[in-house]
Design a protein around this motif. Structure first.
Motif, PDB file in Angstrom:
ATOM      1  N   ALA A 176      32.749   6.175  46.467  1.00 24.65           N
ATOM      2  CA  ALA A 176      33.471   7.385  46.054  1.00 24.65           C
ATOM      3  C   ALA A 176      34.718   7.594  46.904  1.00 24.65           C
ATOM      4  N   ALA A 177      34.579   7.406  48.211  1.00 22.64           N
ATOM      5  CA  ALA A 177      35.723   7.609  49.098  1.00 22.64           C
ATOM      6  C   ALA A 177      36.821   6.584  48.821  1.00 22.64           C
ATOM      7  N   GLY A 178      36.441   5.326  48.634  1.00 21.20           N
ATOM      8  CA  GLY A 178      37.428   4.284  48.392  1.00 21.20           C
ATOM      9  C   GLY A 178      38.210   4.505  47.115  1.00 21.20           C
ATOM     10  N   LEU A 179      37.526   4.855  46.039  1.00 22.86           N
ATOM     11  CA  LEU A 179      38.216   5.076  44.767  1.00 22.86           C
ATOM     12  C   LEU A 179      39.074   6.337  44.813  1.00 22.86           C
ATOM     13  N   ALA A 180      38.630   7.350  45.559  1.00 27.75           N
ATOM     14  CA  ALA A 180      39.457   8.541  45.720  1.00 27.75           C
ATOM     15  C   ALA A 180      40.745   8.216  46.469  1.00 27.75           C
ATOM     16  N   VAL A 181      40.651   7.355  47.474  1.00 30.12           N
ATOM     17  CA  VAL A 181      41.850   6.929  48.200  1.00 30.12           C
ATOM     18  C   VAL A 181      42.769   6.135  47.279  1.00 30.12           C
ATOM     19  N   MET A 182      42.201   5.265  46.428  1.00 30.00           N
ATOM     20  CA  MET A 182      43.022   4.499  45.487  1.00 30.00           C
ATOM     21  C   MET A 182      43.821   5.429  44.580  1.00 30.00           C
ATOM     22  N   ALA A 183      43.263   6.585  44.254  1.00 26.24           N
ATOM     23  CA  ALA A 183      43.940   7.522  43.352  1.00 26.24           C
ATOM     24  C   ALA A 183      45.168   8.150  43.986  1.00 26.24           C
ATOM     25  N   ILE A 184      45.204   8.215  45.312  1.00 18.10           N
ATOM     26  CA  ILE A 184      46.327   8.899  45.962  1.00 18.10           C
ATOM     27  C   ILE A 184      47.277   7.932  46.648  1.00 18.10           C
ATOM     28  N   LEU A 185      46.976   6.629  46.633  1.00 21.25           N
ATOM     29  CA  LEU A 185      47.878   5.665  47.263  1.00 21.25           C
ATOM     30  C   LEU A 185      49.206   5.607  46.506  1.00 21.25           C
ATOM     31  N   PRO A 186      50.313   5.744  47.187  1.00 24.08           N
ATOM     32  CA  PRO A 186      51.615   5.593  46.508  1.00 24.08           C
ATOM     33  C   PRO A 186      51.926   4.129  46.270  1.00 24.08           C
ATOM     34  N   VAL A 187      52.719   3.854  45.255  1.00 21.92           N
ATOM     35  CA  VAL A 187      53.124   2.476  44.999  1.00 21.92           C
ATOM     36  C   VAL A 187      54.133   2.047  46.056  1.00 21.92           C
ATOM     37  N   GLY A 188      54.237   0.741  46.267  1.00 21.85           N
ATOM     38  CA  GLY A 188      55.193   0.222  47.234  1.00 21.85           C
ATOM     39  C   GLY A 188      54.606  -0.071  48.591  1.00 21.85           C
ATOM     40  N   LEU A 189      53.325   0.265  48.814  1.00 18.24           N
ATOM     41  CA  LEU A 189      52.690  -0.057  50.082  1.00 18.24           C
ATOM     42  C   LEU A 189      52.435  -1.562  50.177  1.00 18.24           C
ATOM     43  N   PRO A 190      52.277  -2.099  51.372  1.00 20.74           N
ATOM     44  CA  PRO A 190      51.885  -3.508  51.494  1.00 20.74           C
ATOM     45  C   PRO A 190      50.566  -3.753  50.773  1.00 20.74           C
ATOM     46  N   LEU A 191      50.419  -4.902  50.170  1.00 17.57           N
ATOM     47  CA  LEU A 191      49.255  -5.172  49.327  1.00 17.57           C
ATOM     48  C   LEU A 191      47.953  -5.151  50.119  1.00 17.57           C
ATOM     49  N   TRP A 192      48.021  -5.407  51.430  1.00 19.57           N
ATOM     50  CA  TRP A 192      46.787  -5.422  52.208  1.00 19.57           C
ATOM     51  C   TRP A 192      46.120  -4.047  52.248  1.00 19.57           C
TER      52      TRP A 192
END
Length: 433
Positions: free
Chosen positions: A276-292
């Motif tokens: 749940a925590a990981g997918l919630a973080v994926m929802a708020i990650l902005p585009v353009g971050l390093p792929l790692w």
């Protein structure tokens, strides 16, 4: 269906029969003279592979103690992430250096060796005797699932609104009939009384999260990163690989730890929290971050999912009544696969509809590919990247909510060693509405 047959005639016979059909259908795929032939052969191959998966789990359950079962079930569960990691690479090499037919033909020699080993090593496990097969339940369940998948696929297409409504109606009728049939059948294909046991009921809910919460989104991750992060196809594959690798590590680790300690309750709880925590973080990650960064986040989701992916099957099997291990195992896998199938179709429809409505002028959703996007202007690429991020954000949040349901279900898991057969829904145990 195969789980019920395994309980009736013994899992060994179904396992060996499924292996023979799998080998024969694989050969048929390689010799397919037309697309129709290939589709039919693949359907048969898929049905037989389901028998191999279900009966391998059932055989493990019948030949090990509840304490040993988690570590052995983890080994079987590890085959899935290993296949995802290694399968496409080997398949690509075979196709490049031999031909696509050999992707199927290679199953024949490998399958024959596996069949001989199974004949020698798999013990005879007596079935519960022949009983009347639940044809009506099987037919209504199949019809309901097929109609439901078609309905969620068509519902986001304005040109398919009528067809979607008809499919929903057919699904509702079939599934309602299925429930009535199963409550009245002497030998139901899915005994609903099992849901009256708290361990089985919560285990099935947690198992469904694997299909709904992770399997459904994995297929779309490469496209998401090619569009939103503007990566190549090869680089975009690193994210699902990181996810699967996390599943592999935690699956083997938690299986070993559960067998060693005799306790399992903490693993589904921690796993669903991580998911749940990981997918919630994926929802708020902005585009353009390093792929790692998203690779690390999805690896955490994989770690969480692997913590209970195979373990919960072993737990549910331990709560199954004598002679119904195959049926209960099949129910767990059925719910997981139906959840994955329906959620995948729904997510695909939502993505297609939302992307089509937000594309820059001059771009057609029907012909939109990563290559087209990468060749577009910088402004269009930026707009499309933000569009995909905005489309996927609520999807990630919805899947995080699915894992949150798993957190609640995990809290209801019965501690190891506590009494079984505590009814959750007494009317199911009585078999009446």
């Amino acid at each position: 269906m195969l789980g019920k047959v395994g309980d009736m005639i013994g899992p060994r016979a179904v396992f060996l029969g499924s292996m023979v059909v799998f080998i024969a259908s694989s050969i048929g795929c390689g010799f397919a003279p037309s697309m129709l032939w290939l589709i039919i052969a693949r359907v048969v191959q898929g049905m037989s592979s389901a028998g191999l998966q279900l009966m391998s789990q059932t055989i493990i359950a019948e030949t090990t103690t509840p304490r040993q079962r988690p570590k052995y079930m983890a080994v079987i569960g590890a085959a899935f992430p290993v296949a995802i990691l290694v399968g496409p690479v080997i398949g690509g090499l075979i196709t490049d250096y031999w031909s696509w037919q050999w992707v199927f033909w290679v199953n024949a020699p490998v399958g024959i060796v596996a069949f001989v080993l199974a004949v020698i090593a798999v013990p005879h496990i007596p079935g519960g005797g022949r009983s009347r097969f639940d044809v009506a339940g099987s037919a209504t369940l199949t019809g309901g699932i097929v109609a439901l998948v078609l309905a969620v696929t068509w519902v986001v297409d304005t040109q398919q609104t009528v067809a979607a409504l008809v499919a929903f109606a057919i699904a509702a009728v079939c599934l309602a009939a299925f429930l009535v049939i199963e409550l009245r059948a002497a030998h139901p294909i899915v005994p609903l009384r099992h849901f009256a046991d708290r361990t089985i009921a919560t285990g099935i809910v947690i198992s469904a999260i694997v299909g709904i919460g992770l399997f459904s989104i994995t297929a779309y991750l490469p496209t998401y990163f090619q569009m939103a992060y503007r990566t190549s196809a090869t680089v975009s594959g690193f994210v699902p690989i990181a996810t699967v690798f996390g599943m592999l590590v935690s699956n083997l680790t938690t299986g070993w730890m559960a067998s060693r300690t005799g306790h399992y309750r903490a693993f589904p709880l921690v796993g669903t929290i991580l998911g749940a925590a990981g997918l919630a973080v994926m929802a708020i990650l902005p585009v353009g971050l390093p792929l790692w960064v998203p690779m690390l986040v999805m690896a955490i989701v994989g770690l969480g999912t692997g913590a209970f992916m195979s373990l919960i099957v072993a737990v549910v099997q331990s709560a199954a009544p004598p002679g119904e291990t195959g049926t209960v195992t099949a129910t767990v896998n059925l719910v997981r696969q139906v959840g994955a199938t329906v959620a995948t179709a729904l997510i695909g429809g939502v993505i297609g509809f939302a992307v089509a409505g937000g594309l820059p002028p001059g771009l057609d959703a029907a012909s939109l590919t990563p290559a087209v996007v990468h060749a577009a202007s910088a402004a269009d690429q930026t707009q499309i990247a933000q569009l995909y991020r905005d489309v996927f954000a609520p999807i990630f949040l919805s899947l995080a909510a699915t894992y949150a349901v798993g957190i609640v279900a995990s809290l209801r898991c019965r501690p190891a060693g506590s009494p079984t057969n505590i009814p959750t829904f007494p009317w199911l145990r009585r078999g009446i509405l």
